[in-house]
Motif scaffolding. Structure first.
Motif, PDB file in Angstrom:
ATOM      1  N   ALA A  29       0.830  -1.201   0.000  1.00  0.00           N
ATOM      2  CA  ALA A  29       0.000   0.000   0.000  1.00  0.00           C
ATOM      3  C   ALA A  29       0.863   1.247   0.000  1.00  0.00           C
ATOM      4  CB  ALA A  29      -0.908   0.012   1.224  1.00  0.00           C
ATOM      5  N   PHE A  30       0.410   2.268  -0.721  1.00  0.00           N
ATOM      6  CA  PHE A  30       1.057   3.573  -0.639  1.00  0.00           C
ATOM      7  C   PHE A  30       0.117   4.555   0.040  1.00  0.00           C
ATOM      8  CE2 PHE A  30       1.419   7.891  -2.483  1.00  0.00           C
ATOM      9  CZ  PHE A  30       2.558   8.252  -1.786  1.00  0.00           C
ATOM     10  N   ILE A  49      -0.310  -6.048   5.518  1.00  0.00           N
ATOM     11  CA  ILE A  49       0.093  -5.465   4.234  1.00  0.00           C
ATOM     12  C   ILE A  49       1.023  -4.283   4.475  1.00  0.00           C
ATOM     13  CG2 ILE A  49      -0.721  -4.253   2.174  1.00  0.00           C
ATOM     14  CD1 ILE A  49      -3.250  -5.931   2.296  1.00  0.00           C
ATOM     15  N   ALA A  50       2.231  -4.372   3.940  1.00  0.00           N
ATOM     16  CA  ALA A  50       3.230  -3.319   4.117  1.00  0.00           C
ATOM     17  C   ALA A  50       2.749  -2.013   3.497  1.00  0.00           C
ATOM     18  CB  ALA A  50       4.556  -3.750   3.503  1.00  0.00           C
ATOM     19  N   THR A  51       3.148  -0.923   4.117  1.00  0.00           N
ATOM     20  CA  THR A  51       2.752   0.409   3.673  1.00  0.00           C
ATOM     21  C   THR A  51       3.974   1.310   3.565  1.00  0.00           C
ATOM     22  OG1 THR A  51       0.582   0.242   4.744  1.00  0.00           O
ATOM     23  CG2 THR A  51       1.372   2.447   4.236  1.00  0.00           C
ATOM     24  N   GLY A  63      12.195   6.265   7.672  1.00  0.00           N
ATOM     25  CA  GLY A  63      12.043   5.706   8.996  1.00  0.00           C
ATOM     26  C   GLY A  63      11.053   4.567   8.938  1.00  0.00           C
ATOM     27  N   LYS A  64      10.941   3.807  10.037  1.00  0.00           N
ATOM     28  CA  LYS A  64      10.039   2.668  10.013  1.00  0.00           C
ATOM     29  C   LYS A  64       9.381   2.523  11.377  1.00  0.00           C
ATOM     30  CE  LYS A  64      12.078  -1.065   9.038  1.00  0.00           C
ATOM     31  NZ  LYS A  64      12.625  -2.343   8.635  1.00  0.00           N
ATOM     32  N   GLU A  65       8.088   2.185  11.368  1.00  0.00           N
ATOM     33  CA  GLU A  65       7.393   1.937  12.612  1.00  0.00           C
ATOM     34  C   GLU A  65       6.646   0.629  12.483  1.00  0.00           C
ATOM     35  OE1 GLU A  65       3.168   4.239  11.798  1.00  0.00           O
ATOM     36  OE2 GLU A  65       4.700   5.190  13.031  1.00  0.00           O
ATOM     37  N   SER A  66       6.230   0.072  13.596  1.00  0.00           N
ATOM     38  CA  SER A  66       5.525  -1.199  13.575  1.00  0.00           C
ATOM     39  C   SER A  66       4.035  -0.966  13.508  1.00  0.00           C
ATOM     40  CB  SER A  66       5.876  -2.009  14.833  1.00  0.00           C
ATOM     41  OG  SER A  66       5.078  -3.154  14.920  1.00  0.00           O
ATOM     42  N   ASN A  67       3.336  -1.712  12.674  1.00  0.00           N
ATOM     43  CA  ASN A  67       1.887  -1.638  12.563  1.00  0.00           C
ATOM     44  C   ASN A  67       1.380  -3.068  12.572  1.00  0.00           C
ATOM     45  OD1 ASN A  67      -0.724  -0.932  12.152  1.00  0.00           O
ATOM     46  ND2 ASN A  67      -0.511  -0.530   9.960  1.00  0.00           N
ATOM     47  N   ASN A  68       1.323  -3.646  13.808  1.00  0.00           N
ATOM     48  CA  ASN A  68       1.029  -5.058  13.981  1.00  0.00           C
ATOM     49  C   ASN A  68       2.045  -5.871  13.193  1.00  0.00           C
ATOM     50  OD1 ASN A  68      -1.169  -4.484  15.669  1.00  0.00           O
ATOM     51  ND2 ASN A  68      -2.535  -4.246  13.924  1.00  0.00           N
ATOM     52  N   ALA A  81       4.922  -3.929   7.909  1.00  0.00           N
ATOM     53  CA  ALA A  81       5.962  -2.906   7.948  1.00  0.00           C
ATOM     54  C   ALA A  81       5.391  -1.597   7.427  1.00  0.00           C
ATOM     55  CB  ALA A  81       7.145  -3.331   7.090  1.00  0.00           C
ATOM     56  N   VAL A  82       5.804  -0.485   8.046  1.00  0.00           N
ATOM     57  CA  VAL A  82       5.399   0.838   7.588  1.00  0.00           C
ATOM     58  C   VAL A  82       6.655   1.675   7.394  1.00  0.00           C
ATOM     59  CG1 VAL A  82       4.041   2.901   8.056  1.00  0.00           C
ATOM     60  CG2 VAL A  82       3.221   0.676   8.854  1.00  0.00           C
TER      61      VAL A  82
END
Length: 374
Positions: free
Chosen positions: A141-142, A150-152, A348-353, A356-357
């Protein structure tokens, strides 16, 4: 036409060895690989991409779904993304949901039938999260949340909102109008659930303006596909501003009650900002003395609006790089294991369950449409 048998004969190896070299699968000694590659060069052998993809169970196609190419943001994004995918030897199959009869459902159907290797979803969708997670095929996803697995990839819109607020506070703004899509985009379906990307920067900007005691309001236009709708909304806004400045009652002008400071700053996409510069000129207003204008995106419009726009620039190159990396990772690792980011990644990266974001920083470029700050 030169085939694998010709290469095998020239190199003095078996056809199966040539196949392993061409398809980069299985072990081949360095000596054998050198013989095959030398024979390929001497015979000017060009591998059959269709055959290679069938061998790998791939199509070499990535579907990219955007709402429209008429909006300069999506045209710029697709241009950068197509180049990045090509570096991974992947072709872009474009779906513009507003500009074609077939929408996202057709592309999802193709993905399920293995007619594409994956989808990058960059358009608003009304489908619930379980629709996307049930596909069971690579999806990235963008700028929107499609599901916990689903990675964003998205821009740091909170940072964008803070940068705009800081600029307006320091430049002495008193009444800010934010121009954006339908109010329905602010529907709260849970934190991060919205599929409208600009919500975050509008919300952050509003909070910062509230904290500084600066009045602000939101003017809703049509969806992002209605480019003309943004122009109409900005035209009507400046008609009201002109009426209020020329002595019409504030109530009739639609700007607010008497005593409220006149609108002196407008924030919106590059399209909104470019239209605002045009309308300011047409209504005899000085930019930035009478009204400051800040764009959000950083497309080619920022230098084609009559004045050089002050703008929040999204990093299209890094966005495209991260999207390409995520979809390649998803295609190569269908179980959804996260790829390791390179140390030189700007995102940067953060966790979303489980998903990957990747969050890509934005930047503020000051131009001629805002007042200088100390």
């Amino acid at each position: 036409m030169v085939g694998m048998r010709d290469v095998a004969k020239k190199a003095g190896v078996s056809v199966s060895t040539v196949s392993l070299v061409v398809n980069a699968s299985g072990y081949v000694s360095d000596e054998m690989r050198s013989k095959v590659e030398r024979a390929m060069r001497e015979l000017d052998y060009i591998p059959n991409e269709l055959a290679r993809n069938l061998y790998r169970g791939r199509t070499g196609m990535i579907g990219v779904i955007v709402p429209t190419l008429r909006h300069p943001f999506f045209a710029t994004l697709v241009s950068a993304l197509q180049g990045r995918l090509a570096k991974h030897e992947l072709q872009t199959l474009l779906c513009s949901t507003a500009d074609a009869d077939t929408g996202e459902a057709e592309y999802v159907s193709r993905l399920r039938r293995h007619m594409m290797d994956g989808i990058i979803m960059a358009a608003h969708t009304d489908h619930p999260a379980d629709y996307w997670t049930s596909i069971g095929r690579p999806v990235v996803a963008f700028d929107r949340a499609l599901g916990d697995t689903i990675a964003t990839v998205r821009s740091d819109h909170e940072q964008g909102g803070r940068l705009v607020a800081e600029q307006l506070v320091k430049s002495g703004a008193r009444h800010v109008v934010m121009v954006g899509g339908p109010r329905s985009q602010f529907d709260d379906r849970g934190e991060g659930a919205t599929t409208f990307p600009t919500v975050r920067y509008f919300q952050t900007l509003g909070e910062r303006l509230d904290a500084a005691g600066i009045r602000h309001e939101y003017v809703a236009c049509g969806p992002v596909t209605d480019v003309e709708g943004y122009a109409r909304a900005v035209h009507l806004l400046f008609d009201r501003l002109s009426e209020s400045r020329s002595g019409g009652s504030a109530r009739d002008s639609g700007v607010g009650d008497a005593g409220i400071p006149p609108v002196d700053a407008i924030v919106g996409s590059d399209v909104v900002a470019a239209c605002a510069v045009k309308e300011a000129f047409a209504h005899g207003l000085n930019v930035p003395r009478d009204v400051q204008i800040i764009g959000y995106d950083g497309t080619c419009l920022v230098d084609c609006a009559g004045l050089t726009l002050t703008v929040i620039k999204q990093d299209f190159d890094t966005i495209a790089e991260r999207l390409a990396a995520r979809i390649v990772d998803a295609v190569n690792e269908p179980e959804g294991r996260e790829s390791k980011d390179g140390e030189d990644s700007k995102a940067g990266k953060e966790s979303n369950n489980a998903a990957a974001v990747d969050i890509v920083p934005v930047s503020l470029r000051t131009g001629d449409t805002t007042r200088p700050v100390a």
